[in-house]
Design an enzyme around this catalytic site. Structure first.
Site, PDB file in Angstrom:
ATOM      1  N   LYS A  99       0.874  -1.166   0.000  1.00  0.00           N
ATOM      2  CA  LYS A  99       0.000   0.000   0.000  1.00  0.00           C
ATOM      3  C   LYS A  99       0.914   1.219   0.000  1.00  0.00           C
ATOM      4  O   LYS A  99       1.670   1.445   0.958  1.00  0.00           O
ATOM      5  CB  LYS A  99      -0.896  -0.008   1.239  1.00  0.00           C
ATOM      6  CG  LYS A  99      -1.823   1.202   1.288  1.00  0.00           C
ATOM      7  CD  LYS A  99      -2.615   1.247   2.587  1.00  0.00           C
ATOM      8  CE  LYS A  99      -3.179   2.655   2.765  1.00  0.00           C
ATOM      9  NZ  LYS A  99      -3.576   2.919   4.148  1.00  0.00           N
ATOM     10  N   GLY A 160      -8.244   9.094  10.248  1.00  0.00           N
ATOM     11  CA  GLY A 160      -8.518   9.258  11.679  1.00  0.00           C
ATOM     12  C   GLY A 160      -9.593  10.281  12.004  1.00  0.00           C
ATOM     13  O   GLY A 160      -9.933  10.461  13.164  1.00  0.00           O
ATOM     14  N   ALA A 186      -9.756   5.241   4.601  1.00  0.00           N
ATOM     15  CA  ALA A 186      -9.579   6.400   5.491  1.00  0.00           C
ATOM     16  C   ALA A 186     -10.834   7.247   5.667  1.00  0.00           C
ATOM     17  O   ALA A 186     -11.542   7.546   4.711  1.00  0.00           O
ATOM     18  CB  ALA A 186      -8.449   7.307   5.038  1.00  0.00           C
ATOM     19  N   GLY A 187     -11.046   7.619   6.909  1.00  0.00           N
ATOM     20  CA  GLY A 187     -12.078   8.590   7.245  1.00  0.00           C
ATOM     21  C   GLY A 187     -13.385   7.996   7.727  1.00  0.00           C
ATOM     22  O   GLY A 187     -14.222   8.712   8.271  1.00  0.00           O
ATOM     23  N   ASN A 208      -9.160   1.465   9.937  1.00  0.00           N
ATOM     24  CA  ASN A 208      -8.272   1.220  11.073  1.00  0.00           C
ATOM     25  C   ASN A 208      -8.833   1.932  12.304  1.00  0.00           C
ATOM     26  O   ASN A 208      -9.350   1.300  13.218  1.00  0.00           O
ATOM     27  CB  ASN A 208      -6.846   1.674  10.760  1.00  0.00           C
ATOM     28  CG  ASN A 208      -5.861   1.337  11.877  1.00  0.00           C
ATOM     29  OD1 ASN A 208      -6.228   0.853  12.940  1.00  0.00           O
ATOM     30  ND2 ASN A 208      -4.598   1.595  11.655  1.00  0.00           N
ATOM     31  N   SER A 209      -8.803   3.278  12.279  1.00  0.00           N
ATOM     32  CA  SER A 209      -9.256   4.022  13.460  1.00  0.00           C
ATOM     33  C   SER A 209     -10.671   3.643  13.874  1.00  0.00           C
ATOM     34  O   SER A 209     -10.957   3.532  15.067  1.00  0.00           O
ATOM     35  CB  SER A 209      -9.219   5.520  13.180  1.00  0.00           C
ATOM     36  OG  SER A 209      -7.936   5.909  12.792  1.00  0.00           O
TER      37      SER A 209
END
Lengths: 258, 377
Positions: A99, A160, A186-187, A208-209
């Site tokens: 990635k 995040g 993301a986001g 992830n977050s």
């Protein structure tokens, strides 16, 4: 249906369409439990978190059966660093996946389109399975496809931030034009957002977050897995068309054929 | 170089000082609902009107820290290479007029100390010296960086201001960060406490972080030594300095530390008493206004304060620190030649156990040598 609906990235087949990031968990055991609860077959792990110490994230993941590792170049601020990080990641993990994550600004972590493009050109020629993290830019997505990337990973909003699919319209455009998988990365904050991305035709979702920062990461991982599966199922089933256009009482086409 | 932009930023900090006295609870509530990266927001949060909203600030700080840094705390260890210093900083245990045994680590000792830190599992080390002097000059520091970079992916320095060429050389050798505190942004107070030596040059010190960034340093750590001057003004100026660096050197990282004066050899007492509640509030206010900037807390602080701040605003912490020259290889017996006293002397296992108990993962390695590129920002 399952077999025909596999996610195929660079010739590699996956049953799960949920990809997890591994870096923000309270401990490695919770992270591994979340990966299992999510039924993940592909996870990403930052090269900078490869270590020979107790905080190493690579070896514990490598030991999980049926899991493919995708090292990422997080921390790289230009193409040179990303290429070196990719090579180091492949050497240690043995995985051809990378990635590409190049964020010159270490605070908001927005991807650099120019350096990302350069790194991807180089890595694709070097037989990596290249998945670049990018802003939701339809032109850049096509340029990266032409350069040999195996998928593109447009962001929904800042890493995040939990702001969800702020770039939804651009992601729809990327999907409509793309011949390679489009993976929202993301986001995201809520499973419903992952479902919405999948319903729109995304091939997979990376979080992830949203999982690691949840009150119960393991349960949240399972919730995302269900949302991704439901979103995919809905996409395959074909959503009804949007809109409530009423039919005019005096048809506007009545004059035709008179 | 023309540093008018920074001067202007610091003027804005001084202007924002007036807001602190007049802020209302309504303004605090508005900022809490939508904190912004501007000094006006910070001023409101630093006001006494915010004192009743500390719990809300802490909660918000924790959520933002978790979003941006995960449930993790990055760890590092400081290594004092030398305590030779020609400086006359009245608050410092290493000042030239202190009755202090002086020594520096020789090549083999640097290796041994680094080996000991490596053995603790840490992969992020900060090398420190005093002001530039014949015993600890640039070449000496460069040697330390070179040795450390062989073993540690993340090497930082905290030393005297240097030329851009010198910073560039450190970057080439593998240094990724510079820590350099202005100590105080109050010009008159600065002149007063820096009694002699090269550190008397306020402007050179203020300029040094961006000089390092121009030379390709990946990140700079800045800070004010709270207690030297009006702490509200210091916090506002520090914030503006950070914002200035972050915006101008957009490819670089900025970290912020919050040291406060503690008693050290020589009995210097702080002009301003900095209490726990006030320091916590400052850190949370910074986190709210700068959600993605690493905020650092050292072992100057007591365990209870460190435990409470870990992951609640603070994202980076030193651990198992020695503030004497060396001190790791001998198991921490060390001498009394410390720059300042350590209030958290817990070993690494105990500290990590605390983090785990708080649902935080200690991160020993968060960088890689593959990511060291000397290209200027």
């Amino acid at each position: 249906m399952a077999e025909s609906d596999e996610l195929i990235i660079g010739g590699h087949r996956f049953g799960s369409r949920l990809i997890l990031g591994t870096g923000k968990f309270a401990d490695t055991a919770v992270m591994l439990d979340a990966v299992k609860a999510a039924g993940c077959e592909l996870v990403t792990v930052a090269l900078r978190r490869f270590s020979e110490g107790v905080d190493d994230l690579c070896a514990p993941l490598a030991e999980c059966a049926g899991l493919t590792l995708m090292p990422n170049t997080s921390g790289a601020r230009n193409a040179r660093e990303a290429v070196r990080a990719a090579q180091a990641g492949r050497e240690i993990s043995g995985s051809p996946f990378v990635k590409v994550e190049i964020h010159p600004n270490p605070h908001h972590l927005m991807p650099d389109p120019i350096e990302t493009y350069q790194a991807c050109c180089e890595l694709a020629k070097d037989d990596f399975v290249v998945l670049p993290y990018i802003a939701a830019d339809p032109v850049l997505a096509k340029r990266l496809e032409d350069a040999g990337c195996a998928a593109v990973m447009p962001l929904g909003s800042a890493i995040g931030s939990g702001q969800g699919l702020q770039t939804f319209a651009m992601i729809e455009l990327i999907i409509s034009e793309s011949s390679i998988p489009v993976i929202v990365d993301a986001g995201l904050r809520a499973p419903s957002e992952a479902a919405a991305a999948m319903e729109a035709g995304c091939s997979a979702v990376l979080v992830n977050s949203a999982v690691a920062a949840a009150e119960n990461p393991v349960v949240m991982a399972a919730a995302f897995a269900q949302a991704v599966a439901a979103g995919r199922m809905a996409y395959n089933a074909g959503l009804m068309s949007r809109g409530t256009d009423a039919v005019a009482t005096s048809p506007l086409t009545a004059f035709l054929g008179r | 170089m023309n540093n008018n932009d920074l001067a202007l930023c610091l003027e804005h900090a001084a202007a924002a000082r007036e807001k602190v006295a007049t802020a209302t609870p309504q303004q605090v509530a508005a900022v809490l609902a939508a904190p912004r990266a501007d000094v006006g927001s910070l001023a409101v949060l630093l006001s006494s009107a915010a004192d009743g909203m500390l719990e809300a600030m802490a909660g918000r700080a924790q959520r933002l820290t978790r979003s941006h840094f995960g449930r993790t705390v990055a760890l590092y260890a400081p290594l004092y290479l030398s305590n030779y210093c020609p400086g006359g900083c009245s608050y410092c245990g290493f000042a030239a007029d202190r009755q202090q045994s002086r020594r520096r680590l020789e090549h083999a000792e640097i290796e041994t100390e680094l080996q000991a830190i490596h053995h603790l599992g840490l992969r992020d080390v900060l090398l420190l010296t005093g002001e530039r002097c014949p015993e600890a000059d640039f070449d000496y520091l460069a040697l330390g960086v070179e040795i450390a970079a062989r073993r540690f992916p993340a090497v930082g320095v905290e030393a005297f201001p240097m030329t851009e060429a010198e910073y560039a050389r450190l970057v080439e050798l593998g240094c990724i960060s510079l820590t350099l505190y202005q100590e105080t942004y109050d010009r008159a107070r600065y002149d007063e406490v820096h009694r002699w030596g090269p550190k008397r040059d306020y402007a050179a010190r203020l300029e040094a972080p961006e000089c390092a960034l121009r030379a390709g340093m990946r990140s700079v750590g800045i800070g004010a030594l709270f207690g030297l001057a009006d702490p509200v003004s210091e916090a506002l100026a520090l914030f503006q300095h950070a914002l200035y660096l972050k915006r101008k050197y957009w490819k670089s990282g900025v970290m912020i530390s919050f040291p406060r004066l503690c008693s050290e050899q020589g009995g210097f007492s702080a002009e301003y008493e900095i209490g726990d509640q006030w320091l916590a509030k400052v850190i949370w206010a910074f986190r709210l206004c700068l959600p993605d900037v690493p905020l650092v807390l050292s072992t100057r602080e007591r365990p209870a304060f460190r435990d409470g701040m870990a992951g609640v605003g603070v994202s980076r912490m030193s651990v198992a620190s020695r503030t004497s020259v060396g001190g790791y290889a001998d198991g921490g017996a060390g001498g009394d030649d410390r720059q300042f006293s350590i209030n958290d002397d817990r070993g690494i296992d105990e500290f990590c156990a605390m983090l785990h108990a708080r649902g935080l993962q200690p991160v020993f390695k968060n960088w890689d040598a593959a990511l060291r590129d000397g290209a200027a920002a």
